[in-house]
Design a protein around this motif. Structure first.
Motif, short mmCIF file in Angstrom:
data_model
loop_
_atom_site.label_atom_id
_atom_site.label_comp_id
_atom_site.label_asym_id
_atom_site.label_seq_id
_atom_site.Cartn_x
_atom_site.Cartn_y
_atom_site.Cartn_z
N CYS B 66 -7.53 11.49 -12.56
CA CYS B 66 -7.60 11.92 -11.16
C CYS B 66 -7.31 13.41 -11.01
O CYS B 66 -6.81 13.83 -9.97
CB CYS B 66 -6.64 11.10 -10.31
SG CYS B 66 -7.05 9.35 -10.31
N GLU B 96 4.02 6.89 -9.16
CA GLU B 96 3.27 5.72 -8.72
C GLU B 96 4.23 4.61 -8.27
O GLU B 96 4.08 4.03 -7.20
CB GLU B 96 2.39 5.23 -9.88
CG GLU B 96 1.28 4.30 -9.50
CD GLU B 96 0.26 4.98 -8.60
OE1 GLU B 96 0.41 4.85 -7.37
OE2 GLU B 96 -0.68 5.61 -9.09
N SER B 102 -0.85 6.82 -5.43
CA SER B 102 -2.28 6.51 -5.22
C SER B 102 -2.54 6.13 -3.76
O SER B 102 -3.54 6.52 -3.17
CB SER B 102 -2.74 5.38 -6.13
OG SER B 102 -2.66 5.77 -7.47
N LEU B 103 -1.63 5.35 -3.23
CA LEU B 103 -1.78 4.89 -1.85
C LEU B 103 -1.64 6.07 -0.88
O LEU B 103 -2.24 6.08 0.20
CB LEU B 103 -0.71 3.83 -1.55
CG LEU B 103 -1.11 2.66 -0.67
CD1 LEU B 103 -2.44 2.08 -1.07
CD2 LEU B 103 -0.04 1.58 -0.73
N SER B 105 -2.89 8.88 -1.24
CA SER B 105 -4.17 9.59 -1.11
C SER B 105 -5.20 8.78 -0.34
O SER B 105 -6.38 9.13 -0.30
CB SER B 105 -4.70 9.95 -2.50
OG SER B 105 -5.00 8.76 -3.20
N ASN B 106 -4.79 7.69 0.25
CA ASN B 106 -5.73 6.79 0.93
C ASN B 106 -6.51 7.51 2.04
O ASN B 106 -6.00 8.41 2.69
CB ASN B 106 -4.96 5.62 1.53
CG ASN B 106 -5.86 4.44 1.83
OD1 ASN B 106 -7.03 4.42 1.43
ND2 ASN B 106 -5.34 3.46 2.55
#
Lengths: 536, 330
Positions: B66, B96, B102-103, B105-106
């Motif tokens: 990423c 994480e 990750s969430l 960057s939703n």
């Protein structure tokens, strides 16, 4: 095949889920959304099971009696072989973060194109057969039986996934639908259920060395056409070598670039760059494919096709390998090749003969990406460039899914483009780099009969292009992927007419000032350069 | 439908505990035997599930990259989003697991006329998820004071911190309130967002209702019925020292609470809640992107049938020769 609806019709997408639950809504095979079934001769060439004449539209897919047993045994085997698969079957919490990340969902509104639901198609069968809760509670635990209808649903939807991994960027556990699709396709292949657009190129690649089935003399012939064009444009005669023992570098690139434009212009770019550098390199007709349609079929076939690259490097006695612009080719080279066909202990750690740079990041696989190679050349001032020759272009860059999310090559191509073009514009930040959108035709879906699917899947990409076309007057989409170059022209024509598509090395070659060249009046496409109109 | 069935299941659990204690007087069963059994199922279940995952090898190096890869020395690598070293991977995993990177960057999209697809960041799920997990953890840690004597100072200070608002007596603890709100949010988004409702299974609603009931029964005990905390602690201390006796006079709400917690513990190994262990084993997150630099080994790599150069040359020798391509055998 039905005619693809017009863009304004296709872009009216309804995202309302059906009234019936997904387990009670069988897949409806819509024309234009699926590819033809694999032909028996191709499966025979590849030594795959159940070769026969069949069509996905048929009621009867002519499966062996014990097809369920074959699939369930295959499923069990893969759970034991891949931790990724096993963990991804168990830990999804269905939070929905991935739901609207898939280009096929955005373009179609079909809930089974939400990555979570695509995975549930397989997970439900896993639960029903391999978990206690699923066996006892059934549907209540999200479990179901493997029926003919489920099998058809698998086929329909696992060939509507381009294995682009965009969903896995957003998943809090990194669940990667590409892994699940790969497993599902392996399972389907146990029954001879591939698409012919995949098994055809794979069979070609197995026998003839490349997906297009170009025989050795045809490869030489195709390159000669390009060399004639290069001579017309630059006045320089180039003589590349083929299958030459003792060359320093073996060059491998996807065969698509040897066959049709705009890929051929990229291949001309390679030829010109290597000639200008006086590179001691060779093409191979045996390892004449960088891409790998086996990767869209099964792990084993991918390995069988990939094996030619190292085998040929060994036979020719080269020192290292240089790889051209391609997407899934580089996912395979980065994340699979060494584990399949390594160790490449007969090669040396790649070192640029021009700059002396040692490519430490490729010290095990001994294979360098051409964008890394060229960026290094430019950084060291080894190329004489005239970016003004690209001044008629306003360029944006499309990160290919595989090089983005299976490798992370973001800066190298941008650095090159900014050095060979004066006008470069980025697309919306949510649609580039690791969040890039697939062209919608990856993983072997770039056929002709599934055009509606491709246009739907291409909507998010094309729409982000349209945005920079309107904002900045962008007229060229650069990329480092042969499938992009094959697939995007049609998609751009459909959604953003008038926008071109190019490989990065076409731009490089147009800007490259070569020793002893005549004054150029046209670019590689034969279009007059700015200020040179009428001088042809 | 899935939601209603899950709600019924949780209500049934509550009734079982209520009737079992109130009517059948099975205090020892619900206060001692069930918690022990649940704990045993939890421990054995979680360990065997993790071992089961661990038994499957990781044949390929498949991190989801990423950020910028490590390549030329003058190109800045994104060391957390595309790590090439173990320390980078640890950093990525910590972000994480602890912060749900990750969430974070939703995004959400909207398809407008034109067509025009527009994207924007959306952090509600990230915020709700983070609030839920962290408040749950604080509540869990706070409960350790029931299992320790004397209570360690750090636990007491955590409770002081948690009750910094100083509202009411006994003081309102923030973690419980946040937990309740977060669970409610997670439930509401599941039923209100059409796509999420469409993908939701009974197994998605059940743990939400279960945790909601656990939180509610705890809150009732603390703020409303004022459970006999001395009695409760005598029981919990007995449980951890394997010397449990049932004290007189603990209200039935406590037994319901305990039974629901037991149900949750026993349910975890068979459920999606195992994501807490699974995320640590997820190959797309816990591997470095160094597979061109270092050789990874696929333990089940096996020889395959290939089309050799020799066979290829046999197929095309004459054509190769006429095209001027060198061959091995003339």
């Amino acid at each position: 095949m039905s005619k693809t609806p017009k863009p304004d019709e296709l872009s009216k997408v309804d995202y309302t889920p059906p009234k019936t639950g997904w387990m009670d809504t069988p897949a409806e095979f819509k024309q234009g959304m699926w590819c033809y079934g694999s032909k028996p001769k191709n499966l025979e060439t590849l030594e795959f099971p159940n070769p026969r004449q069949w069509s996905p539209a048929d009621e009867d897919w002519k499966l062996p009696e014990n097809w369920q047993e074959i699939l369930l045994n295959g499923l069990k085997e893969r759970l034991d072989k891949y931790r990724s698969f096993k963990v991804f079957m168990d830990i999804c919490v269905r939070c929905g973060a991935c739901a609207d990340k898939c280009h096929f969902f955005i373009g179609s509104g079909d809930p089974k194109n939400m990555p979570v639901l695509r995975a549930e198609l397989l997970r439900s069968v896993y639960r029903g057969n391999f978990t206690t809760a699923g066996k006892i509670l059934g549907k209540l635990a999200g479990a179901r039986k493997l029926t003919y209808s489920v099998l058809k649903e698998w086929w329909y939807y696992f060939f509507q996934c381009t294995e682009c991994r965009r969903c896995s960027v957003f998943c809090p556990y990194g669940i990667d639908t590409a892994e699940i699709t790969m497993m599902a396709r392996e399972l389907l292949n146990l029954l001879g259920l591939n698409t012919d657009w995949i098994s055809g190129p794979a069979a070609n690649c197995y026998m003839k060395g490349n997906h297009l089935g170009l025989e050795p003399h045809t490869i030489v012939g195709n390159l000669e056409y390009m060399l004639d064009d290069i001579e017309t444009i630059t006045g320089i005669k180039i003589k590349p070598s083929f299958n030459r023992k003792g060359a320093e570098i073996l060059f491998v690139t996807p065969s698509g670039d040897l066959f049709a434009d705009p890929g051929t212009y990229t291949a001309m770019g390679y030829l010109m760059l290597f000639h200008e550098l006086g590179l001691d390199y060779t093409w191979s007709t045996y390892a004449s494919e960088g891409g790998n349609f086996g990767f869209f079929t099964s792990n084993e076939l991918a390995k069988r096709l990939n094996s030619k690259i190292y085998a040929e490097a060994k036979r020719l006695g080269v020192k290292w390998i240089l790889g051209g612009e391609c997407g899934h080719m580089w996912r395979v080279l980065n994340q699979y090749m060494d584990m399949w066909n390594g160790p490449a202990d007969f090669l040396l750690v790649p070192k640029s003969p021009v700059t002396g740079t040692v490519f430490e990041n490729a010290k095990s696989t001994k294979m360098v990406h051409i964008a890394e190679f060229t960026a290094d050349l430019i950084k060291h001032g080894k190329l004489k460039l005239d970016p003004k020759r690209n001044d008629h272009l306003k360029v944006t860059f499309h990160d290919s899914c595989n090089t983005a999310r299976g490798m992370g090559i973001f800066e190298e191509p941008r650095y090159i483009i900014k050095n060979v073009c004066n006008h470069f514009y980025e697309m919306d930040e949510h649609t580039i780099r690791e969040k890039t959108f697939c062209c919608g035709s990856g993983s072997g879906l770039n056929a002709g009969e599934n055009m509606e699917l491709r246009m739907r899947g291409g909507l998010p990409r094309a729409n982000a292009v349209k945005d920079v076309v309107e904002k900045y007057g962008v007229n060229m989409l650069a990329n480092i992927c042969a499938i992009d170059r094959a697939a995007l022209p049609a998609i751009l024509d459909y959604w953003v007419p008038g926008t071109g598509c190019t490989g990065v090395h076409e731009l490089v070659a147009n800007a490259l000032v070569m020793k002893g060249e005549k004054e150029r009046t046209t670019n590689l496409r034969g279009e007059p350069l700015n200020g040179m109109e009428g001088q042809e | 439908m899935n939601a209603i069935l899950s709600l019924i299941a949780v209500i049934a659990l509550i009734l079982i505990a209520l009737l079992g204690v109130k009517t059948a007087n099975l205090h020892s069963l619900f206060g001692i035997a069930v918690p022990y059994a649940a704990m045993a199922i939890f421990l054995i279940g979680v360990i065997s599930r993790v071992l089961k995952w661990g038994r499957s090898p990781v044949p390929f190096c498949i991190p989801t990259t990423c950020g910028q890869q490590k390549s030329l020395p003058w190109i800045k690598q994104s060391k957390l989003d595309n790590p090439s070293t173990t320390s980078g991977v640890i950093g990525r995993m910590l972000l994480e697991v602890l912060l749900f990177r990750s969430l974070f960057s939703n995004t959400a999209f909207e398809l407008r006329n034109g067509p025009k697809v527009a994207y924007g960041s959306t952090r509600w799920l990230w915020l709700g998820g983070l609030a839920f997990h962290w408040s749950f953890l604080v509540v869990l840690i706070r409960h350790l004071r029931l299992f320790t004597e004397p209570v360690p100072a750090c636990l007491s200070s955590l409770e002081v911190l948690d009750g910094f608002l100083q509202i009411g007596a006994p003081g309102l603890l923030l973690s419980g309130v946040v937990l309740l709100l977060a669970v409610t949010y997670l439930f509401l988004r599941r039923v209100l967002i059409p796509e999420v409702r469409y993908i939701s299974l009974a197994a998605d609603y059940f743990p939400l209702f279960l945790i909601l009931s656990i939180a509610l029964s705890g809150i009732i005990m603390r703020y409303f019925t004022k459970v006999d905390i001395v009695g409760v602690k005598a029981l919990t201390l007995g449980l951890v020292s394997f010397n449990a006796v049932i004290p007189e006079g603990i209200s039935v709400v406590f037994y319901i609470h305990l039974f629901l917690v037991s149900a949750l513990l026993a349910y975890i190994p068979f459920s999606k809640i195992m994501h807490l262990g699974g995320v640590l084993l997820s190959p797309t997150r816990n591997m470095p992107n160094n597979s061109r630099m270092e050789r990874h080994i696929n333990p089940w790599n096996y020889p395959v049938h290939v089309h050799t150069y020799e066979e290829y040359e046999n197929d095309f020798r004459e054509k190769m020769k006429s095209a001027g391509i060198p061959v091995e055998k003339e």
